[in-house]
Scaffold this active site. Structure first.
Site: not given
Length: 981
Positions: A92, A94, A114, A207
């Site tokens: 992914g 973003g 990441k 979050d």
């Protein structure tokens, strides 16, 4: 904080501003808000969330963020190495960077890698702060938290390496199929375990949402991105964004994400993409957050898992924010009528808008979830067993029928002689309030929709009158006077509330106020001497609204009786006059027809000993004398009428003092019949109000024994330290004269007993085994060989002694009245004690080996102690003054030497007296020392809560010991639709 009643004005101004051209908005805001900074702040906050407010925020922060994130394009190729990790596939991408499936070439395992964008890592100080946060998260090492393997850097690229999860996000699971209750509970419990571990380590997630929860193929739950929310918060500061503007984390297109990541391409005009739907009210307001923010977000997720939709909805982010701040979510039963009530309560408590009303710890939430899971599991097992039971063999039914007949016959015989049916089932008690401090004096409104009560506030510094909606988190503060406001009572039409305002330790004002708030009207002044600050309820409104019944003392009275006060003119009429052996008539309650007044009469030591009924004429004049309503229990509390007027409902405890259960009983109001058990309620229950529902106060005390060193003159007061503790109640400590042992009371065996430990508190062992009756104040003999105490094995209290090494207690008194609070003379020849055998409590003495007793005082008095030289007797005055007095041992005039003392907190030393003054509204505690030599008083100990009960003084005069509650609360509990059958 903005009030619920102001939200309409906020909305009106907000929409009016949006309708104006950009160049007119600022001027209109200044005019519409007219100096109201709170109103303007709320309107601008909503405008800041809406893309239409571009003139105020110049360029929408989220667009700026998305633009910045999009500037950096990935140049990574599959097969490329970063450190010792080989990239295998992209999971992914973003705003928070790209996530890859990678091979750890050193440990030969697949991991998730990441890569953080340069916008987040260009500032060295920010990177250091982030690494500290991420390393703290990596130290959690919990099975339900994503494991962080490494935080590293190669060239200019910063990366995080985590375990790779083969599974789906919770969002994907909820979209793929409806979630059943069992699965939702299992996921919720695992999430709560993760949060509990993180909060214990001082880490807040910030979050919590379905995109940050992964569910493995085997059902194991992993919570992601602990610590990363802090990085978002730091980065958003550069864009002028508030933390809650961070974008929604979305899934990668291939449907196999390792972690949720933001998608900068998903920003739509007019909508703030992000986590607003999972924010807590304090996040939405831009306030500082703590662990309770995670609890709220958890509650939103739990609601969504159960209901299939979120609790707070809206077309735009600003609509969602407004809903979070001002609206209550629809009950879960609106989405699923069969939703268990206990689950509704749990979810509702996580979603309280005020942080203080939510679960204060995830651990408490976790315990409730596990308890509920066990309940439904047990019910499912019972259902399964019933369904899967095989058809019995042919011989079984005849045998079973014979056994049933025998059981029926035996049962009928047992019933004939026993004739006591079990109490009917009642509803499950639910928390109505969970504020810090004390919520007391509950009064249910006539329509059953609101409860008025007194609460000493967030800071526990003053009692005011509040209203709480049943079934809602909304509350309204009615009074704000610096004096204490207590004992609210509703008028029969539900429009007005009467209450008492305490002006000092004796004087009170009776006031009226609208149930909607507003100005107050003073009716009268009454005298209720209560130096112990017990705050007993003392007010009731007649059904026709003409009169208020209240405790009062007229000029020349020695005790408080009940009076009627005209609700219009303030005119007073006397109703009762307590006899000499009582000091207060209180807790008045009118029968539904207004022709009988129920009240309680307190003894000289402040314990409710009886319920009385007083007949009233049509004009509310007393008819004859009040009649005793005799219950089978000696100690009762808070009697109230059932709505039909047939029964009196009251609280009964096995003993006075510490208890962990309270019996709820009923007795016919006619007096013709015996009392019956209605239910057993958990905890120490103090007060009740009954109408459509039952509301009551429940006390929670974590009582331990504390010890404080006595500072020398001129030195500051000392702070106490915990000395003896358990999961039960430990209190009433007393050192032996030789300094080798300490005796104390404890319920750690299941009932209040005397225990003995070494002087340092170690090696505790039980000394008595009464198994139930209250065991009171104990004192050592001068040679440290025996203890003297009082107990109630047969109802009345008698004096006993027992060897300190153990043995059978010896009864010293057998009088039918109460004999309590014994202590030895310094030479060991006499035992002083307090007795009510003359009609009021007075100090007596008797030979230490038993014999005839002699009365020493002629006034309400208690807690006698002899001076070290054996010449002076010190005792408490039990009248309104409640101070310490002294008199010669051989008899003579008594003289007061201190002001009011809290409970029985005094100890006589060689050089002076130690005592605890009555606490004030702050509920703080202290110990004072009155010097014999100088007659002056100084503070020697300060504590966070009141110091009551017995004080222990070490023989070397170095230490003071006493019981103190680590956490003292009184909350309101609710049993809905309560019916007494």
């Amino acid at each position: 904080m903005i009030k619920p009643t102001q939200w309409q004005q906020v909305e009106e101004v907000y929409h009016a501003v949006l309708a104006l051209p950009l160049d007119q908005r600022t001027a209109y805001l200044e005019q519409a808000c007219a100096g109201d900074a709170t109103l303007r702040r709320e309107v601008e906050s909503l405008l800041g969330y809406d893309a239409q407010a571009a003139d105020f925020i110049k360029q929408p922060a989220v667009d700026f963020a998305a633009q910045a994130f999009a500037e950096e394009q990935s140049t990574m190729q599959m097969g490329q190495r970063i450190s010792h990790y080989q990239l295998l596939s992209r999971l992914g991408k973003g705003g928070m960077g790209e996530v890859f499936l990678a091979q750890d070439t050193s440990l030969k395992r697949q991991v998730a890698l990441k890569l953080l964008p340069k916008q987040f890592t260009a500032d060295a100080e920010r990177v250091q702060r982030f690494e500290r946060e991420a390393r703290a998260a990596s130290a959690l090492n919990h099975p339900n938290i994503l494991t962080i393997h490494e935080i590293g850097q190669t060239d200019e690229t910063h990366f995080i390496v985590t375990e790779h999860i083969d599974g789906q996000t919770l969002r994907q699971q909820m979209k793929s199929a409806p979630m059943n209750l069992s699965a939702a509970l299992d996921i919720a419990i695992q999430m709560a375990n993760a949060l509990a571990a993180a909060h214990a380590a001082g880490i807040i997630h910030r979050d919590i949402k379905p995109e940050n929860v992964m569910v493995r193929q085997d059902g194991y739950v992993k919570v992601l991105d602990f610590g990363l929310a802090k990085l978002i918060e730091m980065r958003n500061a550069d864009f002028g964004m508030r933390n809650e503007d961070a974008e929604t984390l979305v899934q990668s297109p291939d449907g196999n994400p390792q972690s949720a990541i933001p998608n900068p391409q998903s920003t739509l005009p007019g909508i703030v993409m992000g986590t607003p739907r999972y924010m807590s009210p304090e996040q939405a307001r831009g306030l500082k957050v703590d662990h309770r923010t995670d609890i709220f977000s958890f509650g939103v997720m739990l609601y969504e898992m159960i209901a299939g939709r979120r609790p707070f909805e809206g077309e735009t982010a600003s609509d969602v924010m407004a809903a979070i701040l001002k609206s209550e979510p629809p009950p879960l039963t609106a989405h699923g009528p069969d939703t268990p009530r206990e689950l509704e309560r749990i979810v509702s408590k996580t979603l309280r808008k005020e942080r203080e009303e939510r679960y204060q710890k995830v651990k408490d939430l976790l315990l409730d979830l596990k308890s509920f899971q066990q309940e439904i599991s047990s019910a499912a097992v019972r259902t399964t067993v019933e369904r899967e039971t095989k058809r019995p063999p042919s011989w079984f039914m005849p045998t079973l029928i014979s056994l049933v007949v025998l059981l029926i016959v035996g049962g009928l015989g047992w019933w004939y002689f026993r004739r006591e049916a079990p109490p009917p089932a009642i509803g499950r008690p639910l928390p109505l309030t969970s504020f810090p401090g004390f919520e007391i004096n509950p009064a249910l409104s006539p329509d059953g929709k609101q409860v008025a009560f007194a609460w000493n506030g967030d800071k526990q510094d003053n009692f005011d009158i509040y209203l709480k909606q049943v079934g809602s988190n909304a509350r309204l503060r009615l009074t704000q006077h610096p004096a204490e406001d207590l004992s609210p009572a509703w008028s029969s039409d539900g429009n007005t509330i009467a209450f008492l305002r305490r002006l000092d330790s004796r004087r009170n004002e009776l006031l009226l106020i609208s149930a909607l708030g507003g100005s107050e009207r003073r009716l009268a002044e009454v005298v209720i001497a209560d130096s112990t600050r017990a705050r007993w309820p003392a007010l009731a409104w007649s059904p026709d609204g003409r009169w208020l019944a209240v405790a009062d003392r007229a000029a020349g009275d020695e005790t408080e009786g009940l009076f009627l006060i005209d609700a219009q003119s303030g005119e007073k009429r006397r109703l009762t006059r307590p006899p000499i052996n009582a000091h207060l008539d209180a807790a008045p309650s009118f029968s539904p027809d207004g022709r009988t007044l129920l009240f309680t009469r307190f003894s000289n030591v402040g314990t409710t000993i009886a319920m009385f009924l007083l007949s009233l004429s049509a004009d509310f004049a007393p008819v004859g004398e009040a009649q005793l309503l005799k219950a089978s229990e000696r100690f009762v509390q808070s009697p109230i009428w059932t709505p039909d007027g047939r029964y009196i409902l009251y609280l009964a405890a096995p003993n006075v003092g510490a208890r962990e259960q309270t019996e709820l009983r009923k007795i016919p109001a006619s007096g013709a019949g015996t009392s019956e058990q209605v239910a057993v309620l958990e905890g120490s229950i103090n007060e009740m109000s009954l109408g459509r529902h039952l509301v009551y106060t429940r006390s929670s005390n974590e009582t331990d024994i504390w010890r404080a060193e006595i500072p020398p003159p001129g030195q500051p007061p000392s702070q106490p330290q915990r000395f003896i503790s358990s999961t039960r109640i430990d209190n009433l400590p007393k050192y032996s004269p030789d300094g080798k042992k300490i005796a104390f009371g404890s319920t750690r065996s299941g009932a209040g007993e005397i225990w003995i430990a070494d002087a340092d508190g170690s090696n505790p062992v039980p000394l008595t085994s009464f198994g139930g009756p209250l065991i009171g104040v104990r004192e050592w003999s001068p040679d440290s060989q025996r203890l003297v105490f009082h107990a109630r094995p047969e109802g009345q209290s008698d004096i006993f002694t027992i060897p300190a090494s153990g043995g059978v207690p010896k009864r010293l008194t057998t009088d039918s009245s109460d004999d309590v609070a014994p202590s030895y003379s310094r030479d060991g020849r006499w035992i002083y004690f307090v007795s009510a055998r003359s009609g009021q409590y007075e100090v007596w003495k008797m030979p230490a080996e038993s014999g005839d007793a002699v009365k020493l005082t002629s006034d309400n008095s208690g807690m006698p102690f002899e001076s070290f030289d054996g010449k002076t007797l010190y005792f408490l005055h039990l009248g309104p003054e409640r101070g310490i007095w002294k008199m010669p041992v051989e008899g003579g005039e008594a003289v007061q030497i201190t002001g009011p003392v809290n409970e029985h907190a005094l100890a006589v030393g060689k050089e002076g007296i130690f005592y605890s003054p009555a606490p004030d509204a702050t509920q703080k505690g202290s110990l004072q020392f009155l010097s014999f030599a100088t007659g002056k008083t100084r503070t020697v100990v300060v504590a966070d809560s009141p110091i009551g009960g017995m004080i222990g003084l070490s023989p070397d005069q170095r230490f003071l010991t006493f019981a103190q509650s680590g956490q003292r609360n009184r909350d309101l509990m609710l049993i809905e639709n309560f019916v007494v059958r």
